[in-house]
Scaffold this active site. Structure first.
Site, PDB file in Angstrom:
ATOM      1  N   GLU A 125      35.423  -1.836  29.388  1.00 29.04           N
ATOM      2  CA  GLU A 125      34.273  -1.514  28.485  1.00 29.04           C
ATOM      3  C   GLU A 125      33.857  -2.585  29.556  1.00 29.04           C
ATOM      4  OE1 GLU A 125      37.579  -2.252  27.981  1.00 29.04           O
ATOM      5  OE2 GLU A 125      37.475  -2.469  25.315  1.00 29.04           O
ATOM      6  N   ASP A 143      40.357  -1.793  25.343  1.00 25.60           N
ATOM      7  CA  ASP A 143      40.975  -2.506  24.555  1.00 25.60           C
ATOM      8  C   ASP A 143      41.899  -1.555  23.988  1.00 25.60           C
ATOM      9  OD1 ASP A 143      40.245  -4.473  25.680  1.00 25.60           O
ATOM     10  OD2 ASP A 143      38.648  -5.276  24.146  1.00 25.60           O
ATOM     11  N   ASP A 148      42.323  -1.560  20.055  1.00 26.21           N
ATOM     12  CA  ASP A 148      41.997  -1.225  18.825  1.00 26.21           C
ATOM     13  C   ASP A 148      41.231  -0.269  18.628  1.00 26.21           C
ATOM     14  OD1 ASP A 148      39.295  -1.907  20.027  1.00 26.21           O
ATOM     15  OD2 ASP A 148      40.187  -4.249  19.496  1.00 26.21           O
ATOM     16  N   GLU A 186      37.832  -0.570  17.721  1.00 24.90           N
ATOM     17  CA  GLU A 186      37.072   0.342  18.792  1.00 24.90           C
ATOM     18  C   GLU A 186      37.010   0.195  20.397  1.00 24.90           C
ATOM     19  OE1 GLU A 186      33.183  -0.070  17.685  1.00 24.90           O
ATOM     20  OE2 GLU A 186      34.996  -0.672  15.779  1.00 24.90           O
ATOM     21  N   TYR A 217      45.621  -9.944  24.806  1.00 23.60           N
ATOM     22  CA  TYR A 217      44.751  -9.397  23.675  1.00 23.60           C
ATOM     23  C   TYR A 217      44.299 -10.140  22.568  1.00 23.60           C
ATOM     24  CZ  TYR A 217      41.693  -6.370  22.371  1.00 23.60           C
ATOM     25  OH  TYR A 217      39.989  -5.666  21.995  1.00 23.60           O
ATOM     26  N   ARG A 228      42.265  -9.933  19.894  1.00 23.29           N
ATOM     27  CA  ARG A 228      42.640  -9.327  18.520  1.00 23.29           C
ATOM     28  C   ARG A 228      43.241  -8.643  17.882  1.00 23.29           C
ATOM     29  NH1 ARG A 228      36.973  -7.380  20.915  1.00 23.29           N
ATOM     30  NH2 ARG A 228      35.793  -8.343  20.180  1.00 23.29           N
ATOM     31  N   HIS A 274      51.609  -5.253  18.851  1.00 23.58           N
ATOM     32  CA  HIS A 274      50.527  -6.034  19.038  1.00 23.58           C
ATOM     33  C   HIS A 274      51.435  -7.618  19.077  1.00 23.58           C
ATOM     34  CE1 HIS A 274      46.051  -4.521  18.103  1.00 23.58           C
ATOM     35  NE2 HIS A 274      47.346  -3.874  18.907  1.00 23.58           N
TER      36      HIS A 274
END
Length: 689
Positions: free
Chosen positions: A7, A80, A82, A84, A302, A304, A349
């Site tokens: 990203e 990432d 997740d 998104e 990470y 989040r 995670h």
């Protein structure tokens, strides 16, 4: 050549350090497709099919990515891990339309993690994509359908949000609690005591006065505990003190024990945001921006995450580091593993931790030359992780009960015996050393201290406590707390008071009341939490996304149509004033707008003159015209700036709040920048402090 697409450029640069010449790394610069800004973008009749368009500012990026993809023998999507990130990967695959695209995921940007990810590529997880798409469509339905309703019924340019509106409600309801709170008076009584000279033992003779004197709180009467609000008046307190006159104070019993305080668990997103506010007053948005930077640099895992899981590699690494740097007695003696309370936590995670323990904050400060705030957050994460694997802090605690007639006073003492994890991660604790006392020892009363108290209203939410209540109620998810809080401030529904606590604005209360009365589900905490659970179930493949949206949309649309007819359109209501418009000479009236009440010309739209109702004068004369004063103002988008009250005749303005001091060189106001630097507001003056 093999192509890896991520990203951000920072993440791209970090990956390039680990990969050889066979790999090309490129960045999408964030999301590349979205629903259109100026149209609904959802086909309701075709199972809510979204009509995605390429984000205009990403067109050049996509052209470059297509060119690189055409030359690549293999393409990996490394966004990432997740919803998104999965959605960005899917959108890119839809644009590139190339076979053999593979998804790689990693929780930290390290050489070993990247190599492992490349060994285990997978297909795009469409369940995660569906969950993200559902959230986006639900948010668009609420925002696109309800915002125009607010324009029509309340004030132009208002907006509503599925999760944001619930958050505003929490702040409004807390304010109502505060306003309706009736304080209750209550009293406490303390005895200031000291060891009697005749009872003192030889080893206590060296004690100073402060060590001999100590306070004890009245806790019991006739053997029964006195409730907090039991002593309601000064009269009652005076009667107890009178009853205690001439009483002997004797040590009834002493309880000594060793107590342990265990370290806190490692950070997850919500606790990192709360702690960084508590320690540094970092807003959630700033915390997440810094954490994103640290992650993309390869310095932390990470950021989040709602998991407290830690890999065995990290646990053994912490053990080794603690023993080598602090000594074996500082290690917990076992690998501490923490269980996440959240039912929706993704245990795959990890908690937020440093990727390399050898990169201590001290080393990083010398080598990387990080921004001060970036270093602060890194140090917090690094220390919290190390501390979570350390031995508990050990305290010597003592509880002394002192009898006086039919009353019992209690004194508590605590001293630190072994610092344990506190050596690395300091938290607040109190030490209170009592003098050496023995059972049946007679004590000398110095004085009785009655104190008046009042019960306190619940406090306004801070960044930390608002995030905590969102998490407890299942509203939003770790990645959304920061944008939720940021958005409702930008919309001027809530603001921060002088103590940086949240309070609702006038327009925030108006909008909230309308939604509560007419769209109760939209602002219902339980309903919003249930929607989040539905999104989690879609991500796990336990629910399909179309039925979830349909179940929400049909009753929402029916209620919206009903309320369109039921609630009258806003009328041009206003308050008259004796002021005259400086532009056209017309009458000035008070109107309600997006940012609360304001002065406006009654000749609108022919004359568009406005000025703030509350000028928020800072008591500083305008350095430019020498007539007006510096006042707080807002732009059309709600951003605060400081300008002259004599506008439009004077155009002096600055983004920074004047300090109240005057520049010794040019007599302009001194301002404080975001980096806490004091400088002159005059662009042509170079004065600094």
């Amino acid at each position: 050549m093999k192509l890896i697409v991520v990203e951000s450029p920072t993440k791209s640069r970090t990956l390039k350090r680990f990969l050889g010449k066979d790999y090309q790394v490129a960045a999408t610069m964030g999301h590349i497709r979205d629903l259109p800004e100026k149209s609904f973008g959802i086909d309701i009749d075709k199972d809510f099919t979204p009509k995605y368009i390429v984000i205009p500012k990403r067109k050049a990026t996509i052209t470059q990515l297509k060119k690189l993809a055409a030359e690549a023998e293999r393409i990996y999507l490394g966004m990432d891990f997740d919803r998104e990130g999965e959605a960005i990967a899917w959108h890119l695959s839809e644009i590139l339309k190339k076979k053999g695209l593979k998804r790689i995921v990693f929780h930290e940007i390290t050489k070993s993690a990247i190599k492992e990810a490349l060994k285990n590529p997978r297909d795009i997880d469409m369940q995660l994509v569906d969950a993200q798409q559902t959230r986006r469509i639900l948010d668009r339905i609420v925002g696109y359908k309800l915002s125009p309703f607010l324009w029509k019924k309340v004030v132009r340019r208002l907006s509503a949000g599925r999760v944001q509106s619930v958050t505003v409600r929490l702040v409004v309801e807390r304010e109502k609690e505060i306003e309706s709170f009736v304080p209750q008076e209550y009293w406490s009584i303390e005895a200031l005591l000291k060891k009697s000279f005749g009872f003192a033992q030889d080893k206590q003779k060296t004690e100073n006065k402060e060590q001999k004197e100590f306070k004890a709180l009245l806790v019991k009467k006739d053997g029964k505990t006195i409730p907090k609000l039991e002593i309601k008046t000064k009269k009652q307190a005076t009667e107890i003190i009178k009853d205690l006159k001439g009483t002997e104070y004797r040590v009834v019993d002493i309880e000594k024990k060793e107590t342990k305080k265990n370290p806190l668990p490692p950070f997850m997103t919500s606790t990192l945001q709360q702690e960084s506010w508590g320690r540094f007053r970092f807003p959630a948005k700033l915390t997440m921006r810094i954490a994103q930077n640290l992650y993309e640099r390869g310095l932390i895992t990470y950021h989040r995450s709602d998991s407290l899981n830690l890999s065995n590699l990290a646990l053994f690494g912490a053990k080794r580091f603690i023993i080598e740097n602090y000594g074996k007695n500082y290690w917990a003696g076992f690998l501490r593993k923490y269980k996440t309370k959240s039912k929706t936590a993704q245990e795959a995670h990890e908690a937020i931790r440093p990727t390399y323990l050898s990169k201590t904050p001290e080393k990083l400060e010398k080598e990387a030359k990080l921004n001060r705030n970036v270093l602060k957050l890194y140090e917090l994460i690094w220390k919290r992780f190390i501390a979570c694997q350390m031995a508990p802090a050990v305290f010597d605690s003592v509880k002394v009960n002192i009898g006086a007639k039919k009353y019992t006073f209690r004194a508590n003492g605590q001293t630190l015996k072994f610092d344990g994890f506190l050596k690395v991660y300091l938290i607040k604790f109190e030490e209170n050393k009592l003098p050496f006392l023995t059972k049946n020892e007679i004590l000398e009363l110095i004085k009785l201290i009655p104190s008046q108290h009042f019960t306190q209203a619940p406090p306004r939410y801070t960044e930390a406590t608002l995030i905590k209540v969102l998490e407890e109620n299942g509203i939003g998810r770790p990645s959304t707390y920061a944008p939720i809080i940021s958005t409702i401030q930008e919309r001027n529904y809530i603001e921060k008071d002088e103590k940086k606590r949240f309070c609702p604005t006038e327009i925030g209360i108006v909008v909230n009341n309308l939604l509560v009365n007419h769209f109760p589900k939209i602002v219902d905490v339980n309903f919003t939490a249930k929607m989040e659970e539905d999104l989690d179930e879609i991500a796990k493949g336990e629910k399909k996304w179309v039925p979830v949206i349909r179940e929400f949309y049909i009753p929402f649309e029916e209620n919206l149509k009903k309320k369109e007819k039921e609630i009258p359109d806003k009328k041009l209501t206003y308050e008259k004033t004796s002021k005259k418009c400086p532009k056209c000479g017309g009458s000035i009236i008070i109107k309600l707008g997006r940012y609360g009440k304001f002065y406006a010309c009654s000749n609108f739209p022919k004359c568009k003159y406005t000025e703030p109702l509350k000028k928020n004068t800072l008591g500083i004369k305008c350095p430019k015209c020498k007539k007006g004063e510096i006042v707080e103002k807002r732009t059309k988008k709600g951003k605060i700036f400081y300008g002259c009250s004599n506008w439009p005749n004077c155009d002096f303005a600055t983004w920074y709040k004047p300090t109240g001091k005057i520049c010794p060189k040019c007599n302009f106001p001194l301002i404080e920048t975001k980096r806490k630097q004091i400088k002159c507001s005059n662009k042509d003056c170079d004065y600094r402090e």
